[in-house]
Scaffold this active site. Structure first.
Site, PDB file in Angstrom:
ATOM      1  N   TYR A   1       0.756  -0.537   0.162  1.00  0.00           N
ATOM      2  CA  TYR A   1      -0.090  -0.074   0.138  1.00  0.00           C
ATOM      3  C   TYR A   1       0.716   1.492   0.270  1.00  0.00           C
ATOM      4  CZ  TYR A   1      -3.164   3.491   1.822  1.00  0.00           C
ATOM      5  OH  TYR A   1      -3.622   4.735   1.570  1.00  0.00           O
TER       6      TYR A   1
ATOM      7  N   GLU B   1      -3.302   7.835  -3.817  1.00  0.00           N
ATOM      8  CA  GLU B   1      -2.621   5.956  -3.360  1.00  0.00           C
ATOM      9  C   GLU B   1      -2.463   5.242  -4.705  1.00  0.00           C
ATOM     10  OE1 GLU B   1      -5.732   4.715   0.389  1.00  0.00           O
ATOM     11  OE2 GLU B   1      -6.494   4.431  -1.404  1.00  0.00           O
TER      12      GLU B   1
END
Ligand code: GDP
Ligand code: MN
Length: 378
Positions: A101, A189
């Protein structure tokens, strides 16, 4: 403003970040054609402005163009968390070994952008953040210095990412930050950042939100603005120059000043009502603005409306005139409770006398009245 994954990946590509080969499509026929051109296995991904598409059934793998056509037929038109899927992204499927992530948002308390990195990327990242916040390494970026190399190295080590890919991951973190800054993003993201079975690093998913206040200088991004069902009224309000947010309740709210409007929402909530919107007419609004505002609020088909004005620069009699004009032109069947206080309050109240508008002396009284009447009439 939210942009789609396929658009965010174009932004990434512009700064040189590798993403899987693919194309956006709006029909199963196009999906089949693109799948044929890509060859081999593809992934068909719903393009809607919500997260968690994987879990909601919006992402499907297929092995042949025929199968891709079939799964896209299921995804296109499906309801995904209240939004209808109109576009899909068709991409070469990747053989996933690890899912990391990478994310960045504004930390308003720190007045800095905060970078977040975790080796537990993928669909469970929210759960990871709750269960084990330490699994997400963070670094705050000094706006005067920018993202320093040592911060990137610290992040990678703190998060425990693969040592074998430090160079590539460093590149992704720096590039995502570059894309974030150059696009005036409020969120960026990559989840998952994938290490493939053959050791490549690739952005399998990307999400970006753009600062609405920067759209004037982000013309290319602004062109991607889409109106969704829920925001049709917001679009209308924006065109009329009103500060407006659609909410899901049944009481229309008009006030002057963001703070007063928020307090009014709370007052209505405390009385057991639910607001249909947030609408701030701003300071010094004339009758025409108020009329405009009431017209927009009526598009929400509320069960009642509360107009809460604290007269400072705004004159209460101007507000009353605007409300009366709007009422004269629209056939309003729901109770409208008006609380006027401050400049030209007496004149304003006098204008409302003898009309169907319901006066209230205080915000509390106004909230309690509108809730009682709104939920009684239907
Ligand atoms: P999200 O659920 O909206 O965040 O959508 P993602 O694009 O992140 O996809 C969710 C999950 O689907 C990922 O975490 C992967 O595990 C899986 N996934 C996405 N793309 C691919 C792909 O190309 N190949 C494979 N095998 N899995 C994928
Ligand atoms: Mn994702």
């Amino acid at each position: 403003m939210k942009i789609h994954e396929y658009q965010a990946k174009l932004v990434l590509a512009q700064v040189g970040v590798p993403t899987p080969k693919g194309e956006m499509a709006e029909s199963p026929e196009d999906v089949a054609r693109i799948a044929g051109e890509l060859g081999g296995r593809v992934v068909v991904k719903a393009q809607v402005h919500v997260g968690g598409r994987g879990k909601a059934g919006g992402i499907k793998l297929s092995s042949t163009p025929e199968e891709a056509r079939e799964v896209s037929g299921q995804i296109l038109g499906m309801d995904l968390k209240g939004l209808t899927v109109k576009k899909v992204l068709v991409e070469q499927a990747i053989a996933i070994d690890l899912e990391y992530y990478l994310g960045m948002i504004f930390d308003r308390d720190a007045r800095r952008v905060v970078l977040m990195v975790s080796k537990e990327g993928g669909m469970e990242i929210e759960e990871v953040a709750e269960r084990d916040p330490k699994a997400i390494a963070k670094a705050w970026i000094d706006p005067a210095i920018g993202l320093a190399d040592y911060q990137v190295r610290d992040l990678i080590f703190d998060a425990g990412l693969s040592r074998a890919h430090v160079k590539e991951i460093t590149f992704f973190i720096k590039k995502l930050y570059e894309a974030f800054m150059t696009s005036d993003a409020t969120l960026a993201e990559i989840n998952p950042l994938v290490i493939t079975k053959d050791g490549q690093v690739i952005a399998a998913d990307c999400k970006m939100d753009i600062d609405d206040n920067a759209l004037f200088r982000q013309k290319a991004l602004a062109a991607w603005q889409e109106s969704e069902a829920d925001s049709a009224i917001e679009d209308e309000a924006r065109e009329r120059g009103l500060t407006y947010v659609h909410l899901d309740g049944d009481i229309g709210i008009i006030g002057n000043g963001a703070g007063l409007v928020m307090t009014t929402l709370d007052a209505v909530g405390r009385e057991g009502g639910k607001a249909a919107n947030f609408l701030d007419i701003g300071g010094g609004a004339k009758a025409a603005v108020v009329k405009n505002a009431l017209e927009v609020v009526m598009m929400e088909q509320p069960k009642g409306v509360l107009i809460n004005i604290f007269g400072g620069i705004t004159r209460c009699d101007e507000v009353a005139k605007g409300v009366l004009e709007a009422c004269g032109q629209l056939d309003i069947q729901v109770p409208i409770v008006v609380r006027l206080s401050g400049t030209a309050e007496a004149e304003g109240r006098a204008l409302l006398e003898g009309t169907s508008l319901i006066p209230a002396a205080t915000m509390q009284e106004a909230a309690s009245k509108v809730v009682e009447l709104a939920y009684a009439t239907r």
